[in-house]
Design a protein around this motif. Sequence first.
Motif, PDB file in Angstrom:
ATOM      1  N   PRO A 146     -17.528 -36.396  30.106  1.00 32.07           N
ATOM      2  CA  PRO A 146     -17.114 -37.662  29.469  1.00 32.07           C
ATOM      3  C   PRO A 146     -15.655 -38.012  29.750  1.00 32.07           C
ATOM      4  CG  PRO A 146     -18.457 -36.400  27.969  1.00 32.07           C
ATOM      5  CD  PRO A 146     -18.159 -35.498  29.155  1.00 32.07           C
ATOM      6  N   LYS A 147     -14.829 -36.984  29.927  1.00 35.45           N
ATOM      7  CA  LYS A 147     -13.416 -37.226  30.223  1.00 35.45           C
ATOM      8  C   LYS A 147     -13.120 -37.196  31.723  1.00 35.45           C
ATOM      9  CE  LYS A 147     -11.631 -35.321  25.872  1.00 35.45           C
ATOM     10  NZ  LYS A 147     -10.726 -34.319  25.258  1.00 35.45           N
ATOM     11  N   ASN A 148     -14.123 -36.910  32.530  1.00 32.09           N
ATOM     12  CA  ASN A 148     -13.936 -36.790  33.977  1.00 32.09           C
ATOM     13  C   ASN A 148     -12.859 -35.766  34.319  1.00 32.09           C
ATOM     14  OD1 ASN A 148     -15.788 -38.246  35.499  1.00 32.09           O
ATOM     15  ND2 ASN A 148     -14.273 -39.650  36.336  1.00 32.09           N
ATOM     16  N   GLN A 149     -12.937 -34.603  33.672  1.00 35.62           N
ATOM     17  CA  GLN A 149     -11.925 -33.575  33.834  1.00 35.62           C
ATOM     18  C   GLN A 149     -12.552 -32.252  34.262  1.00 35.62           C
ATOM     19  OE1 GLN A 149      -8.505 -33.444  33.092  1.00 35.62           O
ATOM     20  NE2 GLN A 149      -8.126 -35.418  32.091  1.00 35.62           N
ATOM     21  N   LEU A 150     -11.766 -31.497  35.023  1.00 37.16           N
ATOM     22  CA  LEU A 150     -12.105 -30.142  35.423  1.00 37.16           C
ATOM     23  C   LEU A 150     -10.963 -29.238  34.993  1.00 37.16           C
ATOM     24  CD1 LEU A 150     -14.064 -28.311  37.165  1.00 37.16           C
ATOM     25  CD2 LEU A 150     -12.436 -28.700  39.039  1.00 37.16           C
ATOM     26  N   TYR A 151     -11.305 -28.029  34.553  1.00 41.57           N
ATOM     27  CA  TYR A 151     -10.289 -27.109  34.049  1.00 41.57           C
ATOM     28  C   TYR A 151     -10.427 -25.742  34.709  1.00 41.57           C
ATOM     29  CZ  TYR A 151     -10.341 -30.632  30.347  1.00 41.57           C
ATOM     30  OH  TYR A 151     -10.314 -31.815  29.657  1.00 41.57           O
ATOM     31  N   LEU A 152      -9.317 -25.022  34.705  1.00 41.52           N
ATOM     32  CA  LEU A 152      -9.326 -23.625  35.136  1.00 41.52           C
ATOM     33  C   LEU A 152      -8.401 -22.836  34.217  1.00 41.52           C
ATOM     34  CD1 LEU A 152     -10.437 -21.641  37.299  1.00 41.52           C
ATOM     35  CD2 LEU A 152      -8.258 -21.946  38.499  1.00 41.52           C
ATOM     36  N   GLN A 153      -8.989 -21.963  33.409  1.00 43.36           N
ATOM     37  CA  GLN A 153      -8.213 -21.082  32.550  1.00 43.36           C
ATOM     38  C   GLN A 153      -7.991 -19.773  33.290  1.00 43.36           C
ATOM     39  OE1 GLN A 153      -6.742 -21.576  29.515  1.00 43.36           O
ATOM     40  NE2 GLN A 153      -5.902 -19.509  29.776  1.00 43.36           N
ATOM     41  N   MET A 154      -6.731 -19.407  33.465  1.00 47.53           N
ATOM     42  CA  MET A 154      -6.387 -18.217  34.227  1.00 47.53           C
ATOM     43  C   MET A 154      -5.696 -17.215  33.309  1.00 47.53           C
ATOM     44  SD  MET A 154      -5.033 -20.022  37.744  1.00 47.53           S
ATOM     45  CE  MET A 154      -3.705 -20.917  36.940  1.00 47.53           C
ATOM     46  N   ASN A 155      -6.313 -16.048  33.161  1.00 48.84           N
ATOM     47  CA  ASN A 155      -5.771 -14.979  32.318  1.00 48.84           C
ATOM     48  C   ASN A 155      -5.493 -13.743  33.167  1.00 48.84           C
ATOM     49  OD1 ASN A 155      -6.186 -16.633  30.014  1.00 48.84           O
ATOM     50  ND2 ASN A 155      -8.280 -15.854  29.781  1.00 48.84           N
ATOM     51  N   SER A 156      -4.728 -12.827  32.593  1.00 47.53           N
ATOM     52  CA  SER A 156      -4.397 -11.567  33.276  1.00 47.53           C
ATOM     53  C   SER A 156      -3.954 -11.823  34.712  1.00 47.53           C
ATOM     54  CB  SER A 156      -5.617 -10.633  33.263  1.00 47.53           C
ATOM     55  OG  SER A 156      -6.027 -10.372  31.944  1.00 47.53           O
ATOM     56  N   MET A 157      -3.039 -12.724  34.849  1.00 48.38           N
ATOM     57  CA  MET A 157      -2.648 -13.164  36.186  1.00 48.38           C
ATOM     58  C   MET A 157      -1.864 -12.100  36.930  1.00 48.38           C
ATOM     59  SD  MET A 157      -1.937 -17.188  35.606  1.00 48.38           S
ATOM     60  CE  MET A 157      -2.073 -17.490  37.369  1.00 48.38           C
ATOM     61  N   ARG A 158      -2.004 -12.153  38.262  1.00 47.54           N
ATOM     62  CA  ARG A 158      -1.379 -11.182  39.147  1.00 47.54           C
ATOM     63  C   ARG A 158      -0.499 -11.907  40.171  1.00 47.54           C
ATOM     64  NH1 ARG A 158      -7.284  -8.591  40.548  1.00 47.54           N
ATOM     65  NH2 ARG A 158      -7.756  -7.750  38.459  1.00 47.54           N
ATOM     66  N   PRO A 159       0.466 -11.213  40.729  1.00 44.13           N
ATOM     67  CA  PRO A 159       1.307 -11.860  41.756  1.00 44.13           C
ATOM     68  C   PRO A 159       0.485 -12.413  42.908  1.00 44.13           C
ATOM     69  CG  PRO A 159       2.349  -9.850  41.005  1.00 44.13           C
ATOM     70  CD  PRO A 159       0.985  -9.894  40.351  1.00 44.13           C
ATOM     71  N   GLU A 160      -0.614 -11.786  43.234  1.00 39.28           N
ATOM     72  CA  GLU A 160      -1.452 -12.272  44.337  1.00 39.28           C
ATOM     73  C   GLU A 160      -2.203 -13.557  43.987  1.00 39.28           C
ATOM     74  OE1 GLU A 160      -1.481  -9.194  43.014  1.00 39.28           O
ATOM     75  OE2 GLU A 160      -3.542  -8.397  42.842  1.00 39.28           O
ATOM     76  N   ASP A 161      -2.111 -14.012  42.761  1.00 41.67           N
ATOM     77  CA  ASP A 161      -2.686 -15.306  42.385  1.00 41.67           C
ATOM     78  C   ASP A 161      -1.739 -16.459  42.747  1.00 41.67           C
ATOM     79  OD1 ASP A 161      -3.922 -13.825  39.353  1.00 41.67           O
ATOM     80  OD2 ASP A 161      -5.023 -14.219  41.213  1.00 41.67           O
ATOM     81  N   THR A 162      -0.551 -16.130  43.190  1.00 44.88           N
ATOM     82  CA  THR A 162       0.421 -17.156  43.571  1.00 44.88           C
ATOM     83  C   THR A 162      -0.097 -17.990  44.737  1.00 44.88           C
ATOM     84  OG1 THR A 162       2.316 -15.865  42.802  1.00 44.88           O
ATOM     85  CG2 THR A 162       2.748 -17.551  44.477  1.00 44.88           C
ATOM     86  N   ALA A 163      -0.148 -19.302  44.531  1.00 42.53           N
ATOM     87  CA  ALA A 163      -0.677 -20.213  45.549  1.00 42.53           C
ATOM     88  C   ALA A 163      -0.573 -21.642  45.043  1.00 42.53           C
ATOM     89  CB  ALA A 163      -2.135 -19.876  45.859  1.00 42.53           C
ATOM     90  N   VAL A 164      -0.872 -22.570  45.931  1.00 45.65           N
ATOM     91  CA  VAL A 164      -1.099 -23.952  45.519  1.00 45.65           C
ATOM     92  C   VAL A 164      -2.584 -24.073  45.199  1.00 45.65           C
ATOM     93  CG1 VAL A 164      -1.020 -26.376  46.173  1.00 45.65           C
ATOM     94  CG2 VAL A 164       0.787 -24.807  46.939  1.00 45.65           C
ATOM     95  N   TYR A 165      -2.884 -24.576  44.028  1.00 46.33           N
ATOM     96  CA  TYR A 165      -4.266 -24.696  43.568  1.00 46.33           C
ATOM     97  C   TYR A 165      -4.733 -26.151  43.709  1.00 46.33           C
ATOM     98  CZ  TYR A 165      -4.359 -19.954  41.779  1.00 46.33           C
ATOM     99  OH  TYR A 165      -4.356 -18.589  41.677  1.00 46.33           O
ATOM    100  N   TYR A 166      -5.930 -26.295  44.284  1.00 46.83           N
ATOM    101  CA  TYR A 166      -6.502 -27.610  44.528  1.00 46.83           C
ATOM    102  C   TYR A 166      -7.851 -27.747  43.823  1.00 46.83           C
ATOM    103  CZ  TYR A 166      -3.258 -27.606  48.507  1.00 46.83           C
ATOM    104  OH  TYR A 166      -2.144 -27.537  49.309  1.00 46.83           O
ATOM    105  N   CYS A 167      -8.110 -28.913  43.273  1.00 44.77           N
ATOM    106  CA  CYS A 167      -9.461 -29.182  42.802  1.00 44.77           C
ATOM    107  C   CYS A 167     -10.171 -30.048  43.840  1.00 44.77           C
ATOM    108  CB  CYS A 167      -9.475 -29.846  41.426  1.00 44.77           C
ATOM    109  SG  CYS A 167      -8.807 -31.506  41.364  1.00 44.77           S
ATOM    110  N   ALA A 168     -11.486 -29.961  43.841  1.00 43.14           N
ATOM    111  CA  ALA A 168     -12.260 -30.660  44.857  1.00 43.14           C
ATOM    112  C   ALA A 168     -13.617 -31.055  44.298  1.00 43.14           C
ATOM    113  CB  ALA A 168     -12.444 -29.780  46.072  1.00 43.14           C
TER     114      ALA A 168
END
Length: 130
Positions: free
Chosen positions: A78-100
Amino acid sequence: QVQLVESGGGLVQAGGSLSLSCAASGRTVSRYAMAWFRQAPGKDREFVAAVTSNAWSSSRTDYADSVKGRFTISRDDPKNQLYLQMNSMRPEDTAVYYCAVLRTPYASRGLADTRNYSSWGQGTQVTVSS
């Protein structure tokens, strides 16, 4: 063509959490699977997570092994939204994040292949410090 705008990126310490949002406009995306990808410097864009359409049946989610159990993808049609909850993050998660948004409505295969997506956001930087 749908326009996608990501938000919520930033700097977080290892072990911390961050939540990303993606706002879609231009057309309703409820019929399409949506996904998050990421790209670190010098690396190819890689699949993170996807969620199928729930227009006809319950949606399902799919995750890269590297984020399984730590990241959660969800959508609010209904809101035309996408989400990503990221927990326990690690240095290797470092990046540019894209939705598609997937090219084919109601499709649920090939979710990890960038070639199957027709619309991309501009990306949001996520940096995890050690």
